[in-house]
Scaffold this active site. Structure first.
Site, PDB file in Angstrom:
ATOM      1  N   GLY A  33      44.530  23.799  43.089  1.00 55.03           N
ATOM      2  CA  GLY A  33      43.829  22.672  42.467  1.00 55.03           C
ATOM      3  C   GLY A  33      44.758  21.501  42.235  1.00 55.03           C
ATOM      4  N   ASN A  34      44.197  20.422  41.765  1.00 56.52           N
ATOM      5  CA  ASN A  34      44.945  19.213  41.439  1.00 56.52           C
ATOM      6  C   ASN A  34      44.927  18.999  39.940  1.00 56.52           C
ATOM      7  OD1 ASN A  34      45.506  18.435  44.042  1.00 56.52           O
ATOM      8  ND2 ASN A  34      44.322  16.566  43.964  1.00 56.52           N
ATOM      9  N   ARG A  35      45.881  18.242  39.445  1.00 52.33           N
ATOM     10  CA  ARG A  35      45.856  17.855  38.042  1.00 52.33           C
ATOM     11  C   ARG A  35      44.810  16.764  37.854  1.00 52.33           C
ATOM     12  NH1 ARG A  35      50.516  19.525  35.427  1.00 52.33           N
ATOM     13  NH2 ARG A  35      52.313  19.708  36.818  1.00 52.33           N
ATOM     14  N   SER A  36      43.867  16.965  37.004  1.00 55.77           N
ATOM     15  CA  SER A  36      42.900  15.923  36.660  1.00 55.77           C
ATOM     16  C   SER A  36      42.111  16.368  35.446  1.00 55.77           C
ATOM     17  CB  SER A  36      41.923  15.699  37.821  1.00 55.77           C
ATOM     18  OG  SER A  36      40.876  14.848  37.403  1.00 55.77           O
ATOM     19  N   VAL A 100      40.639  15.142  44.463  1.00 51.29           N
ATOM     20  CA  VAL A 100      40.191  16.170  45.407  1.00 51.29           C
ATOM     21  C   VAL A 100      41.423  16.868  45.990  1.00 51.29           C
ATOM     22  CG1 VAL A 100      38.867  16.552  47.528  1.00 51.29           C
ATOM     23  CG2 VAL A 100      38.232  14.680  45.980  1.00 51.29           C
TER      24      VAL A 100
END
Ligand code: CTP
Ligand code: CA
Length: 228
Positions: A33-36, A100
């Protein structure tokens, strides 16, 4: 006495927002996943709805509550985000604020991958995810009239973001510096360069909510609607 609120400047328009990270499954318990935090995208969806736009928010997993007045579609992966975004068309305005994941595991393991005593760690082959912003921006009958993206950069922020805007064919980009020292991820504030075909403006450091309001005012202006 019953007071009816004045119709907002974006009344009669449809808006689509992507927000939050995507999770790309490795196996039933692990993901890439990504940091958000989703704070900025959710604030934009809330501001669009408050301005009277009929707003669909396509959100990855976040701790943010669903913003008032929006239709919210919860998804996990980039492929699901793309399908939900395309399903929300036609729209006048599309804003891609999601972080994304650029890649997903090429294969999904159906069972939890197990460690083996003294064994090598698994090698995970990656496949490239669809680019939602570029897909929505591509010329065609379904292209929203105004498509806006974000650019997360750690160096040469305005320059890299302008190149990204041209490559993806979106109309505007909000570029932010995501170097760890700036505390942008998960923080309540954001500082962006506002980038269009005619150049870059540096906006002051604002709360994510105030930035959302400023962006929505700009959108209303673009469509010749008064902000009152
Ligand atoms: N974006 C998207 N779909 C993707 C990747 C990015 O819609 N698969 C959107 C993001 O929501 C953002 C913009 O594209 O609005 C830019 O994302 P960013 O990660 O900064 O750019 P990339 O094109 O992915 O390039 P890189 O990560 O290599 O800098
Ligand atoms: Ca990326």
């Amino acid at each position: 006495m019953l007071r009816l609120a004045a119709p907002g400047p974006l009344a009669g328009m449809n808006a689509l927002v992507t927000s939050g990270p995507t999770y790309e499954a490795i196996d039933p318990v692990r993901f890439i996943g990504n940091r958000s935090s989703g704070k900025q995208g959710h604030a934009i969806a809330a501001a669009l709805a408050a301005a009277g736009a009929s707003t669909t928010l396509v959100s990855g997993p976040t701790a943010e509550p669903d913003p008032a007045g929006c239709k919210v579609i919860h998804i996990e992966s980039a492929s699901e985000m793309l399908a939900a975004a395309q399903g929300a068309l036609p729209a006048d305005i599309a804003i891609c604020a999601a972080a994304v994941a650029d890649w997903r595991p090429a294969q999904l393991a159906n069972q939890k991958m197990k460690k083996r005593e003294g064994g090598e760690p698994p090698r995970i082959e990656l496949a490239t995810n669809p680019d939602i912003l570029a897909t929505l921006s591509a010329p065609g009958p379904q292209r929203p009239r105004l498509v806006i993206g974000f650019a997360a950069e750690t160096e040469r922020v305005a320059e890299f973001a302008q190149a990204k805007r041209r490559k993806k064919q979106c109309d505007w980009i909000l570029a932010n510096d995501v170097s760890p020292a700036t505390g942008t991820f998960g923080g309540a504030e954001n500082e962006v360069h506002f980038i269009t075909a005619s150049g870059a403006e540096s906006w002051p450091r604002l709360t994510k909510r105030a930035l959302a309001t400023r962006l929505v005012d700009r959108i209303a202006q673009h469509f010749g609607k008064s902000v009152a």
